[in-house]
Design a protein around this motif. Structure first.
Motif, PDB file in Angstrom:
ATOM      1  N   ARG A 357     -18.915  36.744  16.859  1.00 58.66           N
ATOM      2  CA  ARG A 357     -18.338  36.388  18.154  1.00 58.66           C
ATOM      3  C   ARG A 357     -16.990  35.708  17.937  1.00 58.66           C
ATOM      4  NH1 ARG A 357     -23.313  35.110  16.958  1.00 58.66           N
ATOM      5  NH2 ARG A 357     -22.475  33.130  16.154  1.00 58.66           N
ATOM      6  N   ILE A 358     -15.915  36.364  18.383  1.00 62.98           N
ATOM      7  CA  ILE A 358     -14.565  35.851  18.170  1.00 62.98           C
ATOM      8  C   ILE A 358     -13.820  35.850  19.500  1.00 62.98           C
ATOM      9  CG2 ILE A 358     -12.406  36.100  16.899  1.00 62.98           C
ATOM     10  CD1 ILE A 358     -14.695  35.638  15.063  1.00 62.98           C
ATOM     11  N   GLY A 359     -13.213  34.729  19.838  1.00 57.51           N
ATOM     12  CA  GLY A 359     -12.420  34.626  21.055  1.00 57.51           C
ATOM     13  C   GLY A 359     -11.036  34.073  20.787  1.00 57.51           C
ATOM     14  N   ASP A 360     -10.144  34.238  21.758  1.00 60.43           N
ATOM     15  CA  ASP A 360      -8.798  33.689  21.668  1.00 60.43           C
ATOM     16  C   ASP A 360      -8.870  32.161  21.655  1.00 60.43           C
ATOM     17  OD1 ASP A 360      -6.105  33.689  21.469  1.00 60.43           O
ATOM     18  OD2 ASP A 360      -5.716  34.819  23.312  1.00 60.43           O
ATOM     19  N   ILE A 361      -7.741  31.491  21.472  1.00 58.95           N
ATOM     20  CA  ILE A 361      -7.748  30.034  21.300  1.00 58.95           C
ATOM     21  C   ILE A 361      -7.327  29.302  22.570  1.00 58.95           C
ATOM     22  CG2 ILE A 361      -7.365  30.191  18.817  1.00 58.95           C
ATOM     23  CD1 ILE A 361      -4.414  29.580  19.324  1.00 58.95           C
ATOM     24  N   GLY A 371     -11.936  21.024  26.603  1.00 58.35           N
ATOM     25  CA  GLY A 371     -12.057  21.774  25.365  1.00 58.35           C
ATOM     26  C   GLY A 371     -11.486  23.177  25.478  1.00 58.35           C
ATOM     27  N   SER A 372     -11.988  24.070  24.645  1.00 61.67           N
ATOM     28  CA  SER A 372     -11.463  25.433  24.588  1.00 61.67           C
ATOM     29  C   SER A 372     -12.312  26.395  25.411  1.00 61.67           C
ATOM     30  CB  SER A 372     -11.427  25.911  23.134  1.00 61.67           C
ATOM     31  OG  SER A 372     -12.748  26.115  22.653  1.00 61.67           O
ATOM     32  N   MET A 373     -11.746  27.566  25.669  1.00 61.69           N
ATOM     33  CA  MET A 373     -12.500  28.608  26.370  1.00 61.69           C
ATOM     34  C   MET A 373     -13.692  29.062  25.534  1.00 61.69           C
ATOM     35  SD  MET A 373     -11.481  29.345  29.423  1.00 61.69           S
ATOM     36  CE  MET A 373     -12.253  30.947  29.640  1.00 61.69           C
ATOM     37  N   ASN A 374     -13.531  29.071  24.226  1.00 64.96           N
ATOM     38  CA  ASN A 374     -14.646  29.481  23.371  1.00 64.96           C
ATOM     39  C   ASN A 374     -15.833  28.527  23.513  1.00 64.96           C
ATOM     40  OD1 ASN A 374     -13.493  31.799  22.220  1.00 64.96           O
ATOM     41  ND2 ASN A 374     -12.346  30.568  20.743  1.00 64.96           N
ATOM     42  N   GLU A 375     -15.545  27.229  23.550  1.00 67.64           N
ATOM     43  CA  GLU A 375     -16.611  26.255  23.721  1.00 67.64           C
ATOM     44  C   GLU A 375     -17.263  26.391  25.086  1.00 67.64           C
ATOM     45  OE1 GLU A 375     -14.748  22.696  20.913  1.00 67.64           O
ATOM     46  OE2 GLU A 375     -14.317  22.773  23.061  1.00 67.64           O
ATOM     47  N   ALA A 376     -16.432  26.570  26.126  1.00 62.24           N
ATOM     48  CA  ALA A 376     -16.965  26.694  27.486  1.00 62.24           C
ATOM     49  C   ALA A 376     -17.824  27.947  27.621  1.00 62.24           C
ATOM     50  CB  ALA A 376     -15.816  26.725  28.494  1.00 62.24           C
ATOM     51  N   THR A 400     -16.236  31.653  17.831  1.00 65.99           N
ATOM     52  CA  THR A 400     -15.255  31.022  16.947  1.00 65.99           C
ATOM     53  C   THR A 400     -13.865  31.516  17.307  1.00 65.99           C
ATOM     54  OG1 THR A 400     -15.575  32.753  15.287  1.00 65.99           O
ATOM     55  CG2 THR A 400     -16.914  30.765  15.079  1.00 65.99           C
ATOM     56  N   SER A 401     -12.875  30.785  16.872  1.00 70.05           N
ATOM     57  CA  SER A 401     -11.497  31.091  17.267  1.00 70.05           C
ATOM     58  C   SER A 401     -10.882  32.174  16.390  1.00 70.05           C
ATOM     59  CB  SER A 401     -10.640  29.828  17.187  1.00 70.05           C
ATOM     60  OG  SER A 401     -11.105  28.861  18.101  1.00 70.05           O
ATOM     61  N   ALA A 402     -10.113  33.023  17.020  1.00 70.80           N
ATOM     62  CA  ALA A 402      -9.416  34.083  16.298  1.00 70.80           C
ATOM     63  C   ALA A 402      -8.318  33.498  15.429  1.00 70.80           C
ATOM     64  CB  ALA A 402      -8.818  35.074  17.293  1.00 70.80           C
ATOM     65  N   LEU A 458     -10.246  43.757  20.677  1.00 70.78           N
ATOM     66  CA  LEU A 458     -10.827  44.602  19.633  1.00 70.78           C
ATOM     67  C   LEU A 458     -10.444  44.091  18.252  1.00 70.78           C
ATOM     68  CD1 LEU A 458     -12.257  47.080  18.508  1.00 70.78           C
ATOM     69  CD2 LEU A 458     -10.197  48.418  18.985  1.00 70.78           C
ATOM     70  N   GLY A 459      -9.179  43.706  18.085  1.00 67.22           N
ATOM     71  CA  GLY A 459      -8.744  43.199  16.792  1.00 67.22           C
ATOM     72  C   GLY A 459      -9.494  41.950  16.370  1.00 67.22           C
ATOM     73  N   TYR A 460      -9.794  41.068  17.345  1.00 64.63           N
ATOM     74  CA  TYR A 460     -10.530  39.845  17.023  1.00 64.63           C
ATOM     75  C   TYR A 460     -11.905  40.169  16.435  1.00 64.63           C
ATOM     76  CZ  TYR A 460      -7.088  37.473  20.039  1.00 64.63           C
ATOM     77  OH  TYR A 460      -5.950  36.989  20.604  1.00 64.63           O
ATOM     78  N   VAL A 461     -12.666  41.032  17.132  1.00 64.80           N
ATOM     79  CA  VAL A 461     -14.040  41.288  16.705  1.00 64.80           C
ATOM     80  C   VAL A 461     -14.103  42.181  15.477  1.00 64.80           C
ATOM     81  CG1 VAL A 461     -14.395  43.294  18.218  1.00 64.80           C
ATOM     82  CG2 VAL A 461     -16.351  41.930  17.503  1.00 64.80           C
TER      83      VAL A 461
END
Length: 480
Positions: A357-361, A371-376, A400-402, A458-461
């Motif tokens: 699981r990878i998201g933008d920062i 906090g971050s969007m990933n945490e939310a 986790t962050s990209a 797509l690049g993140y995952v």
């Protein structure tokens, strides 16, 4: 008993007409053009017929070559004059395979087939495994490149037709299958830019005889005749005017490959030069066993700027994009989590099955979260799983962050192009936004920003997978 002679004559005439129609296009009646004739008369073990699309009939002559071998009437190659033989026809997808099965059904003389053969326009040949059987014992099996090299191992066969480009691994496996019987391989295709490099290299080395024919009016005149063939749709003669219009129907930069069958063209107007629609798969195509499932998310505040990509990784076949979700970054985070959960469940998976699981920062401040969007989003997914009575998420389940280091965007785009070149990236037909981005994204323009979001997700995952990581297979079954 009184017999209606007029009705009998009409029935007899109709039967004769149907019989004539049934054999009018079989292999014994086709008028072959010069390029097709050269291909049919080739005796080398491995031969490639390389042309553009939709004008020469390369698939037609390829399957005709197979049928002639099965019948023992091949015009030149003695290996095709000793039936019965076992032949395979390899297509890129199931849909493509059904189409070439239709060509085989049209070209095969029906009176020389084994009893009980039947073809369906939707499903192909009847039976669990598609095959065309001849009365003399010859048989043609129809397979797809996407079934992978392992499904082709173990058999000993006489001849293979590869219609359109296959993977290098499948090609090498097919060479082994024909080696014991001193068999033959034929390839009929239009190159698809970068993915054809491996074939171009072995053709240059002399392993494959490369028969290349550019799109020219003289190639539409059957051997021994003076008049050209007619377009099967319009009925127009395929003369110089027809060829000029046909060439003009494709974008200028695509004509070298699409029309003339050249090996490669340079796409200067888009980033993913290796993309082709042949990398789109459908729900009818068979899927490999996946080692890991993942989510990549690019967050955006504007409408249609938040993109989630659900993907999976096969060590043998590469990255498969299963589905996409496009939303509004201003939608409450819980609603985003619910939409993503629905996407996951449509594929027969649970949230806990998504191991990568990878998201933008992005910061979550604009949505009123700390906090971050990933945490939310992680917390929102836990809430949704609990509310929907999904299996509990393990403590370490989180986005986790990209990697956003300098040059990372270009690096991931190069990875995507490399995966396309290696035929290790496939996108489901339902992913309209991602497919549009693959086809048209051009960096540096504001109008292209919305096209970049799906590529980022797509690049993140897929970044780790595209760097050749190979997690071990799991037993999770995927709903197509």
């Amino acid at each position: 008993m009184v017999t209606d002679l007029a009705a009998l004559r009409r029935a007899t005439a109709l039967a004769a007409e149907l019989a004539a129609r049934d054999t009018a296009w079989d292999v014994d009646h086709v008028r072959w053009t010069p390029p097709q004739g050269v291909f049919l008369r080739s005796t080398e073990p491995i031969v490639l017929l390389r042309t553009g699309n939709q004008w020469l009939g390369k698939s037609t002559v390829g399957i005709a070559d197979v049928i002639l071998r099965c019948l023992g009437r091949h015009p030149a190659d003695p290996r095709g004059q000793r039936p019965p033989i076992i032949a395979w026809v390899i297509s890129p997808t199931n849909t493509h395979s059904v189409g070439i099965q239709g060509k085989a059904w049209t070209l095969a003389p029906k009176h020389e087939l084994a009893p009980g053969q039947a073809y369906d326009d939707v499903k192909g040949f009847r039976g669990r495994y598609a095959a065309l059987r001849f009365a003399n014992g010859s048989i043609i099996h129809f397979r797809t490149d996407r079934q992978g090299a392992l499904t082709l191992s173990g058999a000993t066969i006489d001849h293979v037709l590869i219609d359109e480009l296959c993977s290098p691994r499948v090609y090498q496996e097919l060479k082994k299958r024909v080696a014991r019987r001193n068999g033959s391989i034929r390839l009929t295709l239009t190159p698809i830019n970068a993915p054809a490099d491996w074939l171009r290299e072995i053709a240059a080395q002399g392993e494959v005889v490369d028969l290349h024919f550019k799109c020219r009016p003289e190639y539409a005149i059957p051997e021994g005749e003076a008049e050209p063939l007619r377009d099967p749709k319009s009925g127009r003669p395929m003369n110089a005017d027809w060829f000029a219009e046909f060439r003009a129907s494709s974008p200028e930069d695509e004509r070298p490959v699409v029309i003339d069958g050249e090996w490669q063209i340079e796409h200067k107007d888009r980033e993913l030069a290796g993309w082709s629609d042949r990398y789109i798969y459908t729900s009818h195509d068979s899927l490999p066993r996946f080692a890991e499932y993942g989510l990549g998310i690019d967050y955006g505040q504007a409408s249609d700027r938040t993109v989630a990509i659900l993907a999976a990784y096969s060590p043998e076949r590469g990255v498969y994009v299963l589905e996409e979700w496009v939303g509004d970054g201003k939608v409450p985070i819980l609603e985003q989590a619910q939409a993503i959960r629905r996407m996951i469940r449509r594929r027969g998976l649970h949230i806990k099955d998504i191991g990568h699981r990878i998201g933008d920062i992005n910061s979550a401040g604009l949505l009123g979260y700390i906090g971050s969007m990933n945490e939310a989003l992680t917390e929102a997914m836990r809430t949704v799983a609990k509310a929907e009575r999904d299996p509990a998420l393990p403590p370490d389940w989180a986005f986790t962050s990209a990697n956003k280091r300098r040059g990372s965007v270009g690096y991931r785009l190069r990875l995507l192009n490399g995966s396309l070149a290696a035929q290790r990236l496939w996108v489901h037909e339902s992913c309209n936004r991602l497919i549009t981005s693959m086809r048209t994204y051009k960096p540096g323009l504001k109008s292209s920003l919305i096209l970049k979001d799906p590529l980022d997700a797509l690049g993140y995952v897929a970044e780790t997978w595209m760097r050749s990581a190979t997690p071990q297979p799991t037993a999770i079954e995927l709903r197509r």
